[in-house]
Design an enzyme around this catalytic site. Sequence first.
Site, PDB file in Angstrom:
ATOM      1  N   ASP A 143       0.756  -1.257   0.058  1.00 40.37           N
ATOM      2  CA  ASP A 143      -0.004  -0.009  -0.063  1.00 40.37           C
ATOM      3  C   ASP A 143       0.956   1.070  -0.002  1.00 40.37           C
ATOM      4  OD1 ASP A 143      -1.781   1.965   0.333  1.00 40.37           O
ATOM      5  OD2 ASP A 143      -2.677   1.188   2.018  1.00 40.37           O
ATOM      6  N   SER A 149      -2.538  13.230 -16.116  1.00 42.59           N
ATOM      7  CA  SER A 149      -3.849  13.163 -16.665  1.00 42.59           C
ATOM      8  C   SER A 149      -4.084  14.805 -17.275  1.00 42.59           C
ATOM      9  CB  SER A 149      -4.884  13.166 -15.648  1.00 42.59           C
ATOM     10  OG  SER A 149      -6.130  13.380 -16.100  1.00 42.59           O
ATOM     11  N   TYR A 199     -10.179  15.934  -8.110  1.00 45.11           N
ATOM     12  CA  TYR A 199      -9.231  14.979  -8.882  1.00 45.11           C
ATOM     13  C   TYR A 199      -8.230  15.699  -9.401  1.00 45.11           C
ATOM     14  CZ  TYR A 199      -7.422  11.716 -12.052  1.00 45.11           C
ATOM     15  OH  TYR A 199      -6.395  10.758 -12.705  1.00 45.11           O
ATOM     16  N   LYS A 252      -3.851  16.126  -9.679  1.00 49.21           N
ATOM     17  CA  LYS A 252      -3.116  15.982 -10.817  1.00 49.21           C
ATOM     18  C   LYS A 252      -2.364  17.400 -11.280  1.00 49.21           C
ATOM     19  CE  LYS A 252      -3.728  11.631 -11.531  1.00 49.21           C
ATOM     20  NZ  LYS A 252      -2.517  10.646 -11.561  1.00 49.21           N
TER      21      LYS A 252
END
Length: 249
Positions: A62, A143, A158, A162
């Site tokens: 993780d 992205s 989000y 990014k």
Amino acid sequence: MKRWQGRVAVVTGASAGIGAAIVEDLVESGMVVVGLARREDRLLEVKNQLKNKGTLHAVKVDISKEEDLKKAFKWIKDNVGGVDVLINNAGVLVNTFTPDGNIEDWRKMYDVNVFALGACSREAINSMKERKVDDGHIININSVASHRLPVAPGSIPYSSSKFASKAITEGLRRELAGQKSKIKVSSVSPGLVSTELFSANSTSSKPMDISHLPHILPKDIADAVHYVLATPPNVQVNELIVRPVGDII
């Protein structure tokens, strides 16, 4: 890609989607690949599928937990020698309007999309420097949401992660260049890709349906990573945006 044969590539988020596609391409290109992921069962499935094509080491980790991340990179050092190429691919999507945001969900997203990206890059660069590897490469799967604010409802949190990822990527490139290092740092920014990011790695209770929208496939991004890695030593691709045909956003 001939110069990378036999050398070590580490891929985060390697159990599915873009990560699994990148792993497959690098294994087939002759690299020794270490796949990092939380879902060990899925990672072992990928390893089994590639068992006759090359070398893939599956490591359950993780990466949002720094001690867990450090143990994984210690395993890499002890078992395969160190890192030559790092693909920071793991990502988490929070799909919610900003005023409705759950800070714990935001924190989970930043832990992976920003903090783990930085920590993995740190460990990889330290590995390269310890072994005097000066032709290593770090590729961050970013992205198009880092280049402009998306119009899709609920995508702003989000996108903010990014934007941070892009800043770290370019900042790291400048820092290494300032040290006269030849280690490359690149960003690959996909448009809409059909992956589990919209389901398994989303904190939303209603995953986004993108089937009706122009989109590309994980292999398309793996091909982009292959291109970036295959550039000659004097060429550095800082940013590569890959969109589906018909994308008007």
